[in-house]
Motif scaffolding. Sequence first.
Motif, PDB file in Angstrom:
ATOM      1  N   GLN A   5     -26.096  35.468 -23.365  1.00 16.40           N
ATOM      2  CA  GLN A   5     -26.055  34.836 -22.048  1.00 16.40           C
ATOM      3  C   GLN A   5     -25.997  33.315 -22.174  1.00 16.40           C
ATOM      4  OE1 GLN A   5     -29.558  36.947 -20.471  1.00 16.40           O
ATOM      5  NE2 GLN A   5     -28.234  37.428 -18.733  1.00 16.40           N
ATOM      6  N   ASN A   8     -22.448  32.188 -23.107  1.00 17.80           N
ATOM      7  CA  ASN A   8     -21.522  32.197 -21.976  1.00 17.80           C
ATOM      8  C   ASN A   8     -21.850  31.095 -20.971  1.00 17.80           C
ATOM      9  OD1 ASN A   8     -19.709  34.236 -22.733  1.00 17.80           O
ATOM     10  ND2 ASN A   8     -21.119  35.824 -22.065  1.00 17.80           N
ATOM     11  N   ASN A   9     -23.135  30.828 -20.741  1.00 18.23           N
ATOM     12  CA  ASN A   9     -23.527  29.756 -19.808  1.00 18.23           C
ATOM     13  C   ASN A   9     -23.104  28.389 -20.322  1.00 18.23           C
ATOM     14  OD1 ASN A   9     -24.654  31.594 -18.039  1.00 18.23           O
ATOM     15  ND2 ASN A   9     -26.725  31.334 -18.822  1.00 18.23           N
ATOM     16  N   ARG A  13     -20.569  25.608 -18.664  1.00 20.89           N
ATOM     17  CA  ARG A  13     -21.003  24.223 -18.423  1.00 20.89           C
ATOM     18  C   ARG A  13     -20.078  23.218 -19.099  1.00 20.89           C
ATOM     19  NH1 ARG A  13     -23.816  20.722 -21.334  1.00 20.89           N
ATOM     20  NH2 ARG A  13     -24.489  22.315 -22.803  1.00 20.89           N
ATOM     21  N   ALA A  46     -21.374  35.718 -12.121  1.00 18.72           N
ATOM     22  CA  ALA A  46     -22.716  35.159 -12.135  1.00 18.72           C
ATOM     23  C   ALA A  46     -23.707  36.173 -11.577  1.00 18.72           C
ATOM     24  CB  ALA A  46     -22.748  33.884 -11.297  1.00 18.72           C
TER      25      ALA A  46
END
Length: 91
Positions: A5, A8-9, A13, A46
């Motif tokens: 996670q 991917n975040n 960003r 999301a």
Amino acid sequence: LWLWQVHNNVTVRVAAEQHRLIPEPWPSRSLCPGCWTAAAEVQGLAPSVKGPPWDAAVVFDYLVRSYLPSGTTQFEIQEFGMDMRDDKAQG
């Protein structure tokens, strides 16, 4: 799954900071169609109040198959004491 996670975040960003198109999370729907739920089509990728748009058990299995050599002992997400269906469990 936590590191997946985060990966991917951070990708999202960095793409936003560099004014680039936000890439599809890894694994993509084409690589692992079962990783993504039907909710992903509606809510995007999301997490929402209805939960994350991925199937944690399928993603976990995909990660294990991607990174561990074949023939390695079978793992199940429950063995790690994680319930990734609930964002509160992430810490």
